[in-house]
Design an enzyme around this catalytic site. Structure first.
Site, short mmCIF file in Angstrom:
data_model
loop_
_atom_site.label_atom_id
_atom_site.label_comp_id
_atom_site.label_asym_id
_atom_site.label_seq_id
_atom_site.Cartn_x
_atom_site.Cartn_y
_atom_site.Cartn_z
CG ASP A 31 6.76 7.10 -2.47
OD1 ASP A 31 7.61 7.23 -1.57
OD2 ASP A 31 5.76 6.39 -2.35
CE LYS A 136 6.01 6.18 0.91
NZ LYS A 136 5.20 5.32 0.05
CB CYS A 169 2.41 7.37 -1.58
SG CYS A 169 2.49 5.61 -1.98
N1 TIU Z 1 3.77 6.40 -4.25
C1 TIU Z 1 2.53 6.02 -4.55
O1 TIU Z 1 1.61 6.82 -4.61
N2 TIU Z 1 2.33 4.66 -4.86
C2 TIU Z 1 1.36 4.20 -5.71
O2 TIU Z 1 1.23 3.00 -5.92
N3 TIU Z 1 0.58 5.14 -6.33
C3 TIU Z 1 -0.35 4.94 -7.30
O3 TIU Z 1 -1.06 5.90 -7.64
N4 TIU Z 1 -0.47 3.75 -7.85
#
Ligand code: TIU
Length: 239
Positions: A31, A136, A169
């Site tokens: 991400d 995802k 994530c």
């Molecule tokens: N990619 C990921 O970690 N999504 C989140 O929403 N992370 C947060 O720390 N909010």
């Protein structure tokens, strides 16, 4: 006993040496999309200071370049939802009090929606042809993505993780991977959280109890051995 020339050893990983063969390993980049790293995306709508995250970009770029040079498989993920939000449970969209909710229009397009400007991986880590890009709908890379089946078909057994955020994530994906039988390494200077104390705790808890979730190591330790390791490209016989 002769050691396998294809085995790459990250000797100073914690809690003990991490060994892999680049032909059966993948670099998984979680991400690294504008939504989390740039102002105006999902991360900021949740009330976070997103400036903390960009500090890892140079280290991630160095590992990605070295991994590509060794011809290893690269998997990029994005937290992304379909435009009609059919894959976004109301429980996720309605949670808390963000300034904008998933699907709302923000300065980088609709928040966390596939194809929008904010959903793109940052330029410094942009995928190149041949690399996998997995959208995802959840925090974990294995939920509703088919990633496990693709990795199994490719004979992958070891996953090296980078990306954001560490305790959300990245940790979810690494735990999912561990339960599916992969040996996982987290590159600790290639992951970041909006909460430094959560990153520190996540890194520590993963390698606790004899690598209960997996290994951790600084990227310098991987870079040092990648340069000397075997390439994933088949060696051509003859001359
Ligand atoms: N990619 C990921 O970690 N999504 C989140 O929403 N992370 C947060 O720390 N909010």
């Amino acid at each position: 006993m002769m050691s396998d020339p294809n085995t790459i050893t990250v000797a100073n990983a914690l809690p003990f040496a991490y060994r892999f063969d680049i032909r059966t390993a993948a670099l998984v980049i979680i991400d690294m999309q504008r939504d989390f790293i740039e102002p105006g995306g999902f991360g900021e709508t949740l009330g976070n200071d997103v400036s903390l995250l960009e500090a890892i970009v140079p280290a991630c770029a160095s590992v990605l370049a070295a991994w590509r040079a060794a011809s290893g498989l690269v998997v990029h993920t994005r937290e992304a939802h379909a435009a009609d939000l059919s894959d976004c449970p109301p429980a996720k969209r309605n949670r808390g009090a963000p300034s904008l909710r998933i699907g709302d229009l923000g300065p980088m397009g609709r928040i966390l929606v596939a194809g929008e400007p904010g959903n793109q991986i940052i330029d410094a880590l942009s995928p190149v042809p041949g690399e996998w890009v997995i959208d995802k709908p959840g925090k974990g890379a294995f939920y509703a993505t088919g990633l496990h089946e693709r990795l199994q078909a490719a004979g992958i057994t070891h996953l090296l993780f980078m990306g954001v955020t560490t305790e959300v994530c990245v940790q979810t994906s690494m735990r999912e991977a561990n339960d599916r039988g992969y040996d996982c390494l987290l590159l600790e200077d290639c992951t970041e959280s909006y909460f430094p104390q959560f990153k520190a705790a996540a890194v520590e808890m993963m390698q606790a109890q004899g690598a209960i979730v997996g290994w951790t190591a600084p990227s310098s330790a991987l870079l040092a051995v990648l340069a000397t390791g075997a390439s994933a490209l088949p060696v051509l016989a003859g001359g």
